[in-house]
Design a protein around this motif. Structure first.
Motif, mmCIF file in Angstrom:
data_model
loop_
_atom_site.group_PDB
_atom_site.id
_atom_site.type_symbol
_atom_site.label_atom_id
_atom_site.label_comp_id
_atom_site.label_asym_id
_atom_site.label_seq_id
_atom_site.Cartn_x
_atom_site.Cartn_y
_atom_site.Cartn_z
ATOM 1 N N HIS A 70 0.834 -1.205 0.000
ATOM 2 C CA HIS A 70 0.000 0.000 0.000
ATOM 3 C C HIS A 70 0.872 1.261 0.000
ATOM 4 O O HIS A 70 0.648 2.191 -0.771
ATOM 5 C CB HIS A 70 -0.926 -0.005 1.221
ATOM 6 C CG HIS A 70 -1.666 1.264 1.419
ATOM 7 N ND1 HIS A 70 -2.880 1.516 0.817
ATOM 8 C CD2 HIS A 70 -1.365 2.385 2.121
ATOM 9 C CE1 HIS A 70 -3.289 2.731 1.148
ATOM 10 N NE2 HIS A 70 -2.390 3.272 1.942
ATOM 11 N N ASN A 71 1.864 1.286 0.880
ATOM 12 C CA ASN A 71 2.734 2.459 0.977
ATOM 13 C C ASN A 71 3.513 2.699 -0.307
ATOM 14 O O ASN A 71 3.747 3.852 -0.684
ATOM 15 C CB ASN A 71 3.695 2.327 2.155
ATOM 16 C CG ASN A 71 3.010 2.517 3.488
ATOM 17 O OD1 ASN A 71 1.818 2.791 3.565
ATOM 18 N ND2 ASN A 71 3.757 2.356 4.557
ATOM 19 N N LEU A 72 3.901 1.640 -0.991
ATOM 20 C CA LEU A 72 4.577 1.806 -2.282
ATOM 21 C C LEU A 72 3.640 2.473 -3.286
ATOM 22 O O LEU A 72 4.061 3.326 -4.062
ATOM 23 C CB LEU A 72 5.060 0.460 -2.822
ATOM 24 C CG LEU A 72 6.271 -0.142 -2.122
ATOM 25 C CD1 LEU A 72 6.482 -1.581 -2.584
ATOM 26 C CD2 LEU A 72 7.505 0.699 -2.345
ATOM 27 N N GLY A 73 2.372 2.092 -3.259
ATOM 28 C CA GLY A 73 1.393 2.718 -4.136
ATOM 29 C C GLY A 73 1.238 4.197 -3.846
ATOM 30 O O GLY A 73 1.223 5.031 -4.759
ATOM 31 N N VAL A 74 1.136 4.534 -2.578
ATOM 32 C CA VAL A 74 1.018 5.948 -2.187
ATOM 33 C C VAL A 74 2.268 6.711 -2.592
ATOM 34 O O VAL A 74 2.187 7.811 -3.152
ATOM 35 C CB VAL A 74 0.760 6.070 -0.670
ATOM 36 C CG1 VAL A 74 0.836 7.518 -0.219
ATOM 37 C CG2 VAL A 74 -0.596 5.464 -0.314
ATOM 38 N N TYR A 75 3.430 6.134 -2.342
ATOM 39 C CA TYR A 75 4.702 6.781 -2.689
ATOM 40 C C TYR A 75 4.798 7.014 -4.198
ATOM 41 O O TYR A 75 5.144 8.111 -4.638
ATOM 42 C CB TYR A 75 5.877 5.933 -2.198
ATOM 43 C CG TYR A 75 7.211 6.493 -2.576
ATOM 44 C CD1 TYR A 75 7.759 7.562 -1.869
ATOM 45 C CD2 TYR A 75 7.921 5.972 -3.645
ATOM 46 C CE1 TYR A 75 8.980 8.093 -2.236
ATOM 47 C CE2 TYR A 75 9.151 6.504 -4.013
ATOM 48 C CZ TYR A 75 9.673 7.559 -3.307
ATOM 49 O OH TYR A 75 10.886 8.093 -3.669
ATOM 50 N N GLU A 76 4.489 5.979 -4.982
ATOM 51 C CA GLU A 76 4.573 6.114 -6.440
ATOM 52 C C GLU A 76 3.627 7.205 -6.939
ATOM 53 O O GLU A 76 3.984 7.977 -7.820
ATOM 54 C CB GLU A 76 4.236 4.787 -7.130
ATOM 55 C CG GLU A 76 5.313 3.740 -7.020
ATOM 56 C CD GLU A 76 6.535 4.013 -7.858
ATOM 57 O OE1 GLU A 76 6.498 4.855 -8.776
ATOM 58 O OE2 GLU A 76 7.564 3.365 -7.594
ATOM 59 N N HIS A 78 1.995 9.818 -5.113
ATOM 60 C CA HIS A 78 2.130 11.164 -4.551
ATOM 61 C C HIS A 78 3.524 11.759 -4.702
ATOM 62 O O HIS A 78 3.665 12.968 -4.847
ATOM 63 C CB HIS A 78 1.748 11.163 -3.065
ATOM 64 C CG HIS A 78 0.281 11.013 -2.842
ATOM 65 N ND1 HIS A 78 -0.598 12.055 -2.941
ATOM 66 C CD2 HIS A 78 -0.463 9.908 -2.552
ATOM 67 C CE1 HIS A 78 -1.822 11.617 -2.701
ATOM 68 N NE2 HIS A 78 -1.766 10.321 -2.473
ATOM 69 N N HIS A 79 4.539 10.927 -4.640
ATOM 70 C CA HIS A 79 5.904 11.463 -4.626
ATOM 71 C C HIS A 79 6.638 11.335 -5.956
ATOM 72 O O HIS A 79 7.523 12.112 -6.246
ATOM 73 C CB HIS A 79 6.721 10.802 -3.508
ATOM 74 C CG HIS A 79 6.150 11.057 -2.153
ATOM 75 N ND1 HIS A 79 6.323 12.250 -1.486
ATOM 76 C CD2 HIS A 79 5.368 10.296 -1.358
ATOM 77 C CE1 HIS A 79 5.687 12.205 -0.333
ATOM 78 N NE2 HIS A 79 5.098 11.027 -0.238
ATOM 79 N N LYS A 80 6.271 10.332 -6.734
ATOM 80 C CA LYS A 80 6.951 10.146 -8.013
ATOM 81 C C LYS A 80 6.065 10.479 -9.197
ATOM 82 O O LYS A 80 6.552 10.559 -10.318
ATOM 83 C CB LYS A 80 7.472 8.711 -8.119
ATOM 84 C CG LYS A 80 8.601 8.428 -7.120
ATOM 85 C CD LYS A 80 9.193 7.070 -7.331
ATOM 86 C CE LYS A 80 10.120 7.092 -8.510
ATOM 87 N NZ LYS A 80 10.737 5.803 -8.797
#
Length: 100
Positions: A70-76, A78-80
């Motif tokens: 889940h956190n990888l999805g959010v990171y990809e 919102h941040h990338k």
């Protein structure tokens, strides 16, 4: 985590927490990989290393850790700015039981 948060009467000791999480991760704990990753992504300046944290989340996610995925999805997303990858991670985490 008990040392990290100072729970159950243990004195808060970040160094000890990292040491124990590292040992647990080396022994195959996906929860420890996730916790170390989270510490590196969101940690204080002494512990912060976002690239290392993301790599640890990736390892945990590949081994089935739902929150890491889940956190990888959010990171990809919102941040990338990589919406396709974000959706892929979030769909996988949803299939694994993530409610968020």
């Amino acid at each position: 985590g008990l040392y990290f948060y100072g729970q159950l009467g243990l004195q808060k000791d970040m160094r000890k927490a990292v040491e124990l999480w590292t040992e647990a991760a080396e022994l195959g704990s996906i929860g420890a990989l996730y916790s170390l990753g989270t510490l590196h992504v969101f940690g204080d300046r002494a512990q912060e290393d976002k690239a290392k944290g993301i790599q640890l989340w990736k390892k945990a996610a590949m081994r089935g850790h739902v929150l890491a995925r889940h956190n990888l999805g959010v990171y990809e997303g919102h941040h990338k700015g990589n919406k396709d990858r974000a959706v892929r991670h979030l769909l996988i985490s949803a299939k694994m039981g993530d409610k968020d």
